[in-house]
Design a protein around this motif. Structure first.
Motif, PDB file in Angstrom:
ATOM      1  N   GLN A  34      24.463  -1.193  47.975  1.00 56.42           N
ATOM      2  CA  GLN A  34      25.149  -1.141  46.693  1.00 56.42           C
ATOM      3  C   GLN A  34      26.090   0.051  46.606  1.00 56.42           C
ATOM      4  OE1 GLN A  34      21.502  -0.704  44.539  1.00 56.42           O
ATOM      5  NE2 GLN A  34      21.256  -2.891  44.142  1.00 56.42           N
ATOM      6  N   LEU A  35      27.039  -0.042  45.683  1.00 59.34           N
ATOM      7  CA  LEU A  35      27.883   1.072  45.295  1.00 59.34           C
ATOM      8  C   LEU A  35      27.559   1.427  43.851  1.00 59.34           C
ATOM      9  CD1 LEU A  35      31.360  -0.012  46.741  1.00 59.34           C
ATOM     10  CD2 LEU A  35      29.696   1.546  47.768  1.00 59.34           C
ATOM     11  N   TYR A  36      27.723   2.703  43.513  1.00 57.36           N
ATOM     12  CA  TYR A  36      27.499   3.112  42.132  1.00 57.36           C
ATOM     13  C   TYR A  36      28.592   4.064  41.682  1.00 57.36           C
ATOM     14  CZ  TYR A  36      25.839   7.702  43.689  1.00 57.36           C
ATOM     15  OH  TYR A  36      25.752   8.962  44.240  1.00 57.36           O
ATOM     16  N   VAL A  37      28.876   4.036  40.393  1.00 58.19           N
ATOM     17  CA  VAL A  37      29.776   4.990  39.752  1.00 58.19           C
ATOM     18  C   VAL A  37      29.100   5.452  38.466  1.00 58.19           C
ATOM     19  CG1 VAL A  37      31.904   4.071  40.724  1.00 58.19           C
ATOM     20  CG2 VAL A  37      31.033   3.130  38.587  1.00 58.19           C
ATOM     21  N   GLU A  38      29.311   6.707  38.089  1.00 60.26           N
ATOM     22  CA  GLU A  38      28.685   7.217  36.879  1.00 60.26           C
ATOM     23  C   GLU A  38      29.543   8.316  36.265  1.00 60.26           C
ATOM     24  OE1 GLU A  38      25.057   9.455  37.405  1.00 60.26           O
ATOM     25  OE2 GLU A  38      25.568   9.896  39.493  1.00 60.26           O
ATOM     26  N   LEU A  39      29.353   8.522  34.988  1.00 61.84           N
ATOM     27  CA  LEU A  39      30.003   9.615  34.268  1.00 61.84           C
ATOM     28  C   LEU A  39      29.112  10.006  33.107  1.00 61.84           C
ATOM     29  CD1 LEU A  39      31.412   8.391  31.407  1.00 61.84           C
ATOM     30  CD2 LEU A  39      32.826   7.273  33.124  1.00 61.84           C
ATOM     31  N   GLY A  40      29.325  11.211  32.617  1.00 67.27           N
ATOM     32  CA  GLY A  40      28.493  11.650  31.516  1.00 67.27           C
ATOM     33  C   GLY A  40      28.789  13.070  31.105  1.00 67.27           C
ATOM     34  N   ASN A  49      21.904  36.797  25.301  1.00 68.23           N
ATOM     35  CA  ASN A  49      22.437  35.961  24.227  1.00 68.23           C
ATOM     36  C   ASN A  49      23.577  35.082  24.738  1.00 68.23           C
ATOM     37  OD1 ASN A  49      23.767  38.403  24.597  1.00 68.23           O
ATOM     38  ND2 ASN A  49      24.596  38.446  22.511  1.00 68.23           N
ATOM     39  N   LEU A  50      23.208  34.104  25.570  1.00 68.85           N
ATOM     40  CA  LEU A  50      24.160  33.137  26.103  1.00 68.85           C
ATOM     41  C   LEU A  50      23.975  31.801  25.416  1.00 68.85           C
ATOM     42  CD1 LEU A  50      23.983  33.842  29.952  1.00 68.85           C
ATOM     43  CD2 LEU A  50      25.888  34.354  28.418  1.00 68.85           C
ATOM     44  N   SER A  51      25.077  31.123  25.137  1.00 64.54           N
ATOM     45  CA  SER A  51      25.053  29.797  24.536  1.00 64.54           C
ATOM     46  C   SER A  51      25.588  28.773  25.536  1.00 64.54           C
ATOM     47  CB  SER A  51      25.915  29.758  23.263  1.00 64.54           C
ATOM     48  OG  SER A  51      25.425  30.679  22.307  1.00 64.54           O
ATOM     49  N   SER A  52      24.957  27.599  25.543  1.00 67.01           N
ATOM     50  CA  SER A  52      25.382  26.543  26.458  1.00 67.01           C
ATOM     51  C   SER A  52      26.637  25.857  25.951  1.00 67.01           C
ATOM     52  CB  SER A  52      24.258  25.522  26.633  1.00 67.01           C
ATOM     53  OG  SER A  52      23.935  24.931  25.391  1.00 67.01           O
ATOM     54  N   LYS A  53      27.331  25.179  26.876  1.00 69.61           N
ATOM     55  CA  LYS A  53      28.505  24.389  26.538  1.00 69.61           C
ATOM     56  C   LYS A  53      28.373  23.007  27.163  1.00 69.61           C
ATOM     57  CE  LYS A  53      32.622  26.039  26.431  1.00 69.61           C
ATOM     58  NZ  LYS A  53      33.926  26.617  26.823  1.00 69.61           N
ATOM     59  N   SER A  54      29.002  22.023  26.535  1.00 71.10           N
ATOM     60  CA  SER A  54      28.993  20.650  27.045  1.00 71.10           C
ATOM     61  C   SER A  54      30.260  20.394  27.839  1.00 71.10           C
ATOM     62  CB  SER A  54      28.880  19.648  25.895  1.00 71.10           C
ATOM     63  OG  SER A  54      27.664  19.803  25.208  1.00 71.10           O
ATOM     64  N   LYS A  55      30.071  19.882  29.045  1.00 69.74           N
ATOM     65  CA  LYS A  55      31.189  19.555  29.919  1.00 69.74           C
ATOM     66  C   LYS A  55      30.957  18.162  30.521  1.00 69.74           C
ATOM     67  CE  LYS A  55      33.466  23.586  29.975  1.00 69.74           C
ATOM     68  NZ  LYS A  55      34.914  23.766  29.744  1.00 69.74           N
ATOM     69  N   SER A  56      31.971  17.616  31.153  1.00 66.89           N
ATOM     70  CA  SER A  56      31.865  16.281  31.746  1.00 66.89           C
ATOM     71  C   SER A  56      31.466  16.358  33.214  1.00 66.89           C
ATOM     72  CB  SER A  56      33.190  15.534  31.613  1.00 66.89           C
ATOM     73  OG  SER A  56      34.227  16.248  32.279  1.00 66.89           O
ATOM     74  N   TYR A  57      30.903  15.260  33.716  1.00 63.53           N
ATOM     75  CA  TYR A  57      30.649  15.126  35.150  1.00 63.53           C
ATOM     76  C   TYR A  57      30.932  13.694  35.580  1.00 63.53           C
ATOM     77  CZ  TYR A  57      26.230  12.520  34.790  1.00 63.53           C
ATOM     78  OH  TYR A  57      25.283  11.550  34.556  1.00 63.53           O
ATOM     79  N   TYR A  58      31.210  13.515  36.885  1.00 64.07           N
ATOM     80  CA  TYR A  58      31.517  12.207  37.450  1.00 64.07           C
ATOM     81  C   TYR A  58      30.830  12.091  38.808  1.00 64.07           C
ATOM     82  CZ  TYR A  58      35.301  12.837  34.071  1.00 64.07           C
ATOM     83  OH  TYR A  58      36.008  13.098  32.944  1.00 64.07           O
ATOM     84  N   GLY A  59      30.505  10.869  39.195  1.00 62.00           N
ATOM     85  CA  GLY A  59      29.886  10.654  40.492  1.00 62.00           C
ATOM     86  C   GLY A  59      30.128   9.243  41.001  1.00 62.00           C
ATOM     87  N   MET A  60      30.083   9.085  42.294  1.00 58.21           N
ATOM     88  CA  MET A  60      30.192   7.773  42.928  1.00 58.21           C
ATOM     89  C   MET A  60      29.574   7.864  44.316  1.00 58.21           C
ATOM     90  SD  MET A  60      34.250   7.624  43.956  1.00 58.21           S
ATOM     91  CE  MET A  60      34.018   5.997  44.678  1.00 58.21           C
TER      92      MET A  60
END
Length: 215
Positions: free
Chosen positions: A21-27, A45-56
C-alpha cells in the motif's frame, strides 16, 4: 537449481499476496520544548505552538492476517514554541522545519464493524532544513550553527483508526506522541529537546499488484 527456482517462485507469489500500500497524511503538531541555555539554566515558562506536518510512504503487511504492518516513508514536520525569561526581560520564539525518514510498525488491536484500530510505533531521523530563533527583535538562523545539531532522532507511539471508503482505499485518523533525542550534546552550548503531539488524517491506497480489498 530447479528446487531453488521453485522456492523463489513460491516466495514471490506469497509476497505478492501480502498487502502492499501507499499512504499520505497531514495534520497538526503541537510541540513543546525543553530548553537550557549555554549556562545550563532551564527556561521553564515555555508555551507550545501548533504547526503543520505532512507524510507519505509505503506500507506492507508482515503476515497473512494483515494484523502487523511495516511502513517506510518521508515526513515534513514543523515545530514551534514561545517563551520568556523575566529576569533579563527576554522573549524567545522558535520556528523549525525538519525533513525526515521514518520507519514504523502498526499492530491491529481490534475491529468494530468497519472500523479497525491500530497501535503504532516509529523511529525517525529528521534533518533541520529551516530554523530560526527570535530573541526580542533579533532573529538568528539556526541552520549550520554550532550550538544546534542539524539532525535529530524521534521516537513516537500512538493510535490510529481506519475506515474503508472503497475496496482499495481507506481513510484514517490518528494521534501520536513523540520525543526527540537530545538535539545538541556539546559542552557549554544550548540544549533543546522536542516533545510533539500529532493529530492527523490520511489515506491508505492498495497497490494494483495485490487485490487485498479493505471490505
Amino acid at each position: 537449481m530447479k528446487n531453488y527456482v521453485i522456492l523463489t517462485c513460491i516466495l514471490l507469489i506469497g509476497t505478492s499476496c501480502l498487502s502492499q500500500q501507499l499512504y499520505v497524511e497531514l495534520g497538526t503538531t503541537v510541540s513543546a520544548f525543553d530548553y537550557e541555555n549555554s549556562e545550563g539554566n532551564a527556561l521553564n515558562n515555555l508555551s507550545s505552538k501548533s504547526k503543520s506536518y505532512y507524510g507519505m510512504g509505503y506500507r506492507q503487511s508482515l503476515n497473512y492476517n494483515r494484523t502487523l504492518f511495516l511502513s517506510l516513508g518521508l515526513t515534513y514536520n514543523n515545530y514551534g514554541a514561545l517563551g520568556s525569561e523575566d529576569v533579563v526581560d527576554n522573549l524567545f520564539e522558535w520556528d523549525l522545519s525538519y525533513l525526515g525518514v521514518k520507519a514504523g510498525l502498526s499492530l491491529q488491536l481490534f475491529k468494530l464493524r468497519d472500523l479497525t484500530f491500530f497501535a503504532n510505533t516509529s523511529l525517525a531521523t529528521e534533518f533541520l532544513i529551516r530554523g530560526t530563533q527570535t530573541i526580542n527583535n533579533d532573529v538568528f538562523n539556526l541552520v549550520g550553527e554550532e550550538e544546534f545539531n542539524n539532525s535529530a532522532w524521534f521516537i513516537r507511539g500512538g493510535l490510529e483508526m481506519h475506515y474503508p471508503i472503497s475496496s482499495t482505499t481507506a481513510i484514517f485518523v490518528g494521534y501520536a506522541y513523540g520525543r526527540s533525542v537530545l538535539l545538541n550534546s556539546a559542552e557549554n552550548a544550548e540544549k533543546l529537546n522536542l516533545d510533539a503531539h500529532q493529530f492527523g488524517i490520511g489515506f491508505i491506497i492498495n497497490l494494483p499488484r495485490c487485490k487485498c480489498d479493505f471490505y
